[in-house]
Design an enzyme around this catalytic site. Structure first.
Site, PDB file in Angstrom:
ATOM      1  N   ASP A  98      26.232  26.039  48.662  1.00 15.88           N
ATOM      2  CA  ASP A  98      27.383  26.257  47.802  1.00 15.88           C
ATOM      3  C   ASP A  98      28.619  25.912  48.621  1.00 15.88           C
ATOM      4  O   ASP A  98      28.746  26.328  49.772  1.00 15.88           O
ATOM      5  CB  ASP A  98      27.432  27.737  47.378  1.00 15.88           C
ATOM      6  CG  ASP A  98      27.867  27.913  45.947  1.00 15.88           C
ATOM      7  OD1 ASP A  98      28.936  27.380  45.603  1.00 15.88           O
ATOM      8  OD2 ASP A  98      27.155  28.585  45.184  1.00 15.88           O
ATOM      9  N   HIS A 138      24.375  33.111  38.438  1.00 17.38           N
ATOM     10  CA  HIS A 138      24.763  34.438  38.928  1.00 17.38           C
ATOM     11  C   HIS A 138      26.032  34.965  38.258  1.00 17.38           C
ATOM     12  O   HIS A 138      26.490  36.045  38.598  1.00 17.38           O
ATOM     13  CB  HIS A 138      24.982  34.348  40.438  1.00 17.38           C
ATOM     14  CG  HIS A 138      26.102  33.410  40.768  1.00 17.38           C
ATOM     15  ND1 HIS A 138      26.023  32.056  40.540  1.00 17.38           N
ATOM     16  CD2 HIS A 138      27.334  33.635  41.255  1.00 17.38           C
ATOM     17  CE1 HIS A 138      27.164  31.489  40.881  1.00 17.38           C
ATOM     18  NE2 HIS A 138      27.979  32.424  41.330  1.00 17.38           N
ATOM     19  N   ASP A 139      26.616  34.193  37.352  1.00 18.54           N
ATOM     20  CA  ASP A 139      27.861  34.603  36.686  1.00 18.54           C
ATOM     21  C   ASP A 139      27.664  34.996  35.232  1.00 18.54           C
ATOM     22  O   ASP A 139      28.647  35.218  34.523  1.00 18.54           O
ATOM     23  CB  ASP A 139      28.877  33.449  36.706  1.00 18.54           C
ATOM     24  CG  ASP A 139      29.392  33.140  38.099  1.00 18.54           C
ATOM     25  OD1 ASP A 139      29.398  34.054  38.943  1.00 18.54           O
ATOM     26  OD2 ASP A 139      29.788  31.989  38.332  1.00 18.54           O
ATOM     27  N   GLU A 196      30.826  22.654  39.824  1.00 16.05           N
ATOM     28  CA  GLU A 196      30.991  23.696  38.807  1.00 16.05           C
ATOM     29  C   GLU A 196      32.362  23.477  38.185  1.00 16.05           C
ATOM     30  O   GLU A 196      33.371  23.547  38.892  1.00 16.05           O
ATOM     31  CB  GLU A 196      30.905  25.089  39.430  1.00 16.05           C
ATOM     32  CG  GLU A 196      30.890  26.167  38.362  1.00 16.05           C
ATOM     33  CD  GLU A 196      31.583  27.459  38.750  1.00 16.05           C
ATOM     34  OE1 GLU A 196      31.304  28.489  38.137  1.00 16.05           O
ATOM     35  OE2 GLU A 196      32.433  27.441  39.657  1.00 16.05           O
ATOM     36  N   ASP A 216      31.903  24.843  44.056  1.00 14.63           N
ATOM     37  CA  ASP A 216      32.461  25.958  43.292  1.00 14.63           C
ATOM     38  C   ASP A 216      33.817  25.595  42.676  1.00 14.63           C
ATOM     39  O   ASP A 216      34.684  25.046  43.367  1.00 14.63           O
ATOM     40  CB  ASP A 216      32.648  27.136  44.264  1.00 14.63           C
ATOM     41  CG  ASP A 216      32.943  28.449  43.560  1.00 14.63           C
ATOM     42  OD1 ASP A 216      32.080  28.909  42.790  1.00 14.63           O
ATOM     43  OD2 ASP A 216      34.030  29.011  43.788  1.00 14.63           O
TER      44      ASP A 216
HETATM   45  O1  TEU Z   1      32.817  30.884  39.202  1.00 14.51           O
HETATM   46  C1  TEU Z   1      33.911  30.399  38.532  1.00 14.51           C
HETATM   47  C2  TEU Z   1      34.171  30.801  37.133  1.00 14.51           C
HETATM   48  O2  TEU Z   1      35.141  30.356  36.558  1.00 14.51           O
HETATM   49  C3  TEU Z   1      33.381  31.728  36.385  1.00 14.51           C
HETATM   50  O3  TEU Z   1      32.115  31.357  36.106  1.00 14.51           O
HETATM   51  C4  TEU Z   1      33.591  33.123  36.903  1.00 14.51           C
HETATM   52  O4  TEU Z   1      32.444  33.711  37.348  1.00 14.51           O
HETATM   53  C5  TEU Z   1      34.102  34.019  35.827  1.00 14.51           C
HETATM   54  O5  TEU Z   1      33.554  33.691  34.647  1.00 14.51           O
HETATM   55  C6  TEU Z   1      35.602  34.009  35.748  1.00 14.51           C
HETATM   56  O6  TEU Z   1      35.962  34.781  34.655  1.00 14.51           O
HETATM   57  C7  TEU Z   1      32.650  30.585  40.538  1.00 14.51           C
HETATM   58  C8  TEU Z   1      31.468  31.332  41.104  1.00 14.51           C
HETATM   59  O7  TEU Z   1      30.303  30.898  40.483  1.00 14.51           O
HETATM   60  C9  TEU Z   1      31.717  32.799  40.978  1.00 14.51           C
HETATM   61  O8  TEU Z   1      30.625  33.563  41.365  1.00 14.51           O
HETATM   62  C10 TEU Z   1      32.925  33.120  41.794  1.00 14.51           C
HETATM   63  O9  TEU Z   1      33.269  34.461  41.601  1.00 14.51           O
HETATM   64  C11 TEU Z   1      34.110  32.246  41.466  1.00 14.51           C
HETATM   65  O10 TEU Z   1      33.790  30.885  41.315  1.00 14.51           O
HETATM   66  C12 TEU Z   1      35.125  32.313  42.561  1.00 14.51           C
HETATM   67  O11 TEU Z   1      34.633  31.699  43.704  1.00 14.51           O
END
Ligand code: TEU
Length: 631
Positions: free
Chosen positions: A183, A413-414, A342, A284
């Site tokens: 990542d 994971h989100d 992402e 990310d």
């Molecule tokens: O996620 C970014 C992101 O915009 C979203 O998916 C986030 O988890 C959330 O929905 C915002 O409301 C990435 C990573 O995958 C996430 O785990 C991190 O927390 C984030 O970036 C910051 O690095």
């Protein structure tokens, strides 16, 4: 291809033909739960923007359109049309598996997953048919956002192990013929990163230019941008009498990508990992790295619509393409490294500009428009309609084009678990898990399986806010209880919490699901006693074995990777049927997207049934039934 700039005399159809215009309007329609016809019908599509402004001035305001035009005109390029033929590469044929290290496997009893734990499960992944692993961050971090807040890009988080452990992991992955991608979190660093710490200690340090510091005219933050994790996106630093931007948590400070030194340092760091032998990166929130000059105030209408202020100034910033090309040329290309970005908020047309093979930016992106049914956001309590997923997938299959390649995923994971979003009736858990697998593994694109998805994991029954760990959930809870009851606030958190995906991987029915000998950093519930890897390995009909079978078929038959996609009976509700065709080989996939019975497709008569999520034959198509036929 270049086009003319858009202005107030441009028509709706011109705006819809612009890649950003297309994706913004598409997203807007989704958000408002309106059909695409609203912008494509002959009357509307010929309206000039001027007319639209006068019609909607009251609700949207005029400034909204200035912002829109600026954004649209910031993209001079259009995707090429009609490139024929997909270039084969390993990552188009691979099945990826995402590991969230903190929750995967603990080897030393401290309750936190670690690298040695991952190594001990590599044979399991190989057996499953995994070709490549995406590791969520394992770098040194104070863990405000579980590793997405990096303190040192060149070190391993001590809870996860050492650099030697990592090197062994990489060697063991490669030994098994698999690949490993890391990542890459470079939109921001932890506020504990030495660069940021230097600034706090020495305001005249060159590292001040590494971040986005600003003075404010008064005691308020410099602009109205909000953080994704609640509240303003700015921290005030008394030492400097200045504010610094953080789009995520208060400890995740946004880097200033317009500073060439930042870019050079990041590229150097990427090369360092690639020299170690990693095979690529998941980048990310990579579409957020370029911010509009001067960090202008966020438009109120956009902020209200999206729930976040300022986003139009950075989610597809003016230098995004330039910076991505630089990373590719300076770091990825010399190593032939793979990249998947992402990219929240980016739709299909913008994705083309980010990933088309002739553009030399990213290899793939994760776009997110399919994760919620139109009109809903993650924290809404609602039932996801698979008919929308079907519509979305068909749209991408038919229009993304041969120069681009799609990522196929429902979980990470989100996000809460997909099964729970669709139907949380336990009676349907198994067929539904298998149906989702069938769709994901028989479409054109690269599947990304999130840990636990392969055993049909569902959301957890957290009892109180004390059971949750995620900074996003906790901050949102605090914000919500200001306005509503604790009970309502908790209910909302339960619907969308990222922690549903972060509970320990369920390996067996022993203590802590076999994840740790100690006490786990986040709990699981009774579910693991019945739903675990060990049990499913023993049962030939399990969800796990269904995944395994599908992955195997995907490897054996080119039709399931590079084959042409052809949807049948597109308009039939609750039914998702399609062909995959490659040379003489043909497959037919038939899915019931609902929890009621449907008439079986007459097409399948005479085809050979290869795999089904129901073991007995039946006249009707049963709830969530999914069949794969050889034609
Ligand atoms: O996620 C970014 C992101 O915009 C979203 O998916 C986030 O988890 C959330 O929905 C915002 O409301 C990435 C990573 O995958 C996430 O785990 C991190 O927390 C984030 O970036 C910051 O690095």
């Amino acid at each position: 291809m270049k086009r003319n700039k858009l202005n107030y005399n441009s028509k709706i159809k011109d705006i819809y033909a612009n890649p950003i215009g297309h994706d913004v309007l598409y997203k807007l329609l989704l958000q408002l739960n309106k059909s695409e016809k609203l912008v494509t019908n002959p009357i509307i599509k010929n309206l000039s923007l001027k007319t639209v402004v006068s019609l909607t001035q009251k609700s949207l305001g005029t400034e909204f359109f200035d912002v829109l035009l600026e954004l649209l005109n910031s993209e001079g390029e259009y995707p090429r049309t009609a490139q024929k033929g997909t270039k084969p590469t390993w990552w188009k044929e691979a099945v990826f598996y995402q590991i969230y290290p903190r929750s995967f496997m603990d080897s030393d009893g401290d309750g936190i997953g670690d690298i040695k734990g991952i190594i001990s499960k590599l044979d399991y992944l190989k057996e499953l048919g995994v070709d490549a692993i995406w590791l969520s961050p394992i770098y040194d971090s104070p863990n405000d956002d579980n590793g997405y807040d990096i303190r040192d890009y060149y070190d391993i988080m001590s809870e996860f192990g050492t650099m030697e452990d990592f090197e062994r992991l990489l060697a063991e992955v490669h030994k098994r013929g698999m690949k490993l991608i890391m990542d890459l979190v470079v939109n921001h660093t932890s506020d504990e990163h030495t660069w940021f710490q230097e600034v706090i200690k020495k305001p005249e340090s060159k590292y001040k230019e590494y971040y986005l510091f600003q003075k404010s005219k008064d005691e308020n933050p410099p602009n109205n941008w909000t953080s994704f994790f609640s509240g303003t996106a700015w921290n005030y630093y008394k030492e400097l009498d200045e504010w610094a931007l953080h789009l995520f948590s208060k400890k995740q400070m946004d880097l200033n990508w317009d500073n060439e030194n930042v870019r050079k340092d990041i590229q150097k760091m990427i090369r360092w990992w690639l020299t170690k032998g990693v095979d690529g990166f998941r980048l990310d929130v990579i579409n957020y790295i370029s911010k509009r000059e001067g960090l202008p105030w966020g438009n109120k209408t956009v902020g209200e619509l999206m729930g976040y202020y300022g986003i139009e100034n950075y989610y597809y910033g003016p230098n995004l393409h330039k910076y991505l090309r630089e990373i590719r040329a300076e770091a990825f290309e010399p190593f032939q490294a793979f990249s998947v970005g992402e990219t929240p908020g980016v739709g299909m047309e913008m994705s083309k500009l980010l990933t088309a093979d002739y553009r030399q930016e990213l290899d793939m992106v994760f776009s997110f428009d399919h994760l919620e049914t139109p009109g809903h956001v993650r924290f809404d309590d609602y039932q996801y309609d698979l008919n929308y997923l079907k519509e979305y997938l068909i749209h991408w299959m038919e229009h993304y084009g041969d120069a681009c390649w799609m990522s196929l995923f429902y979980e990470n994971h989100d996000n809460p678990r997909m099964i729970s979003k669709v139907n949380n009736n336990p009676a349907f858990r198994e067929p539904l898990a298998k149906l989702l697998a069938m769709i994901q593994l028989t479409l054109k694109g690269t599947p990304f399986i999130f840990q636990g998805q392969e055993i049909g994991s569902v959301n957890k029954t957290f009892q109180s806010i004390n059971d949750l760990r995620d900074v996003e959930s906790i901050n949102l809870y605090k914000e919500l209880i200001e306005k509503s009851s604790a009970e309502n606030a908790f209910q909302k958190i339960l619907s969308g919490s990222r922690d549903h995906a972060r509970t320990p991987m369920q390996w067996n029915n022993k203590k802590n699901a076999g994840f740790t000998e100690g006490s786990p950093w986040i709990g699981t519930d009774e579910d693991y006693r019945e739903w675990n890897v060990e049990k499913q390995l023993e049962n030939g009909d399990s969800v796990l074995n269904f995944y395994k079978h599908l992955i195997q078929l995907r490897k054996e038959h080119k039709a399931l990777t590079y084959g042409e996609f052809e949807a049948v009976n597109k308009k039939k509700k609750d039914r998702f049927t399609y062909y995959r065709k490659w040379e003489k080989e043909e497959f037919f996939i038939e899915c019931n997207l609902s929890n009621s019975t449907l008439r079986r497709s007459s097409k399948a008569v005479g085809y050979e049934l290869i795999l089904s999520n129901y073991s007995e034959p039946a006249k009707e198509l049963r709830p969530y039934e999914a069949n794969l036929y050889k034609v």
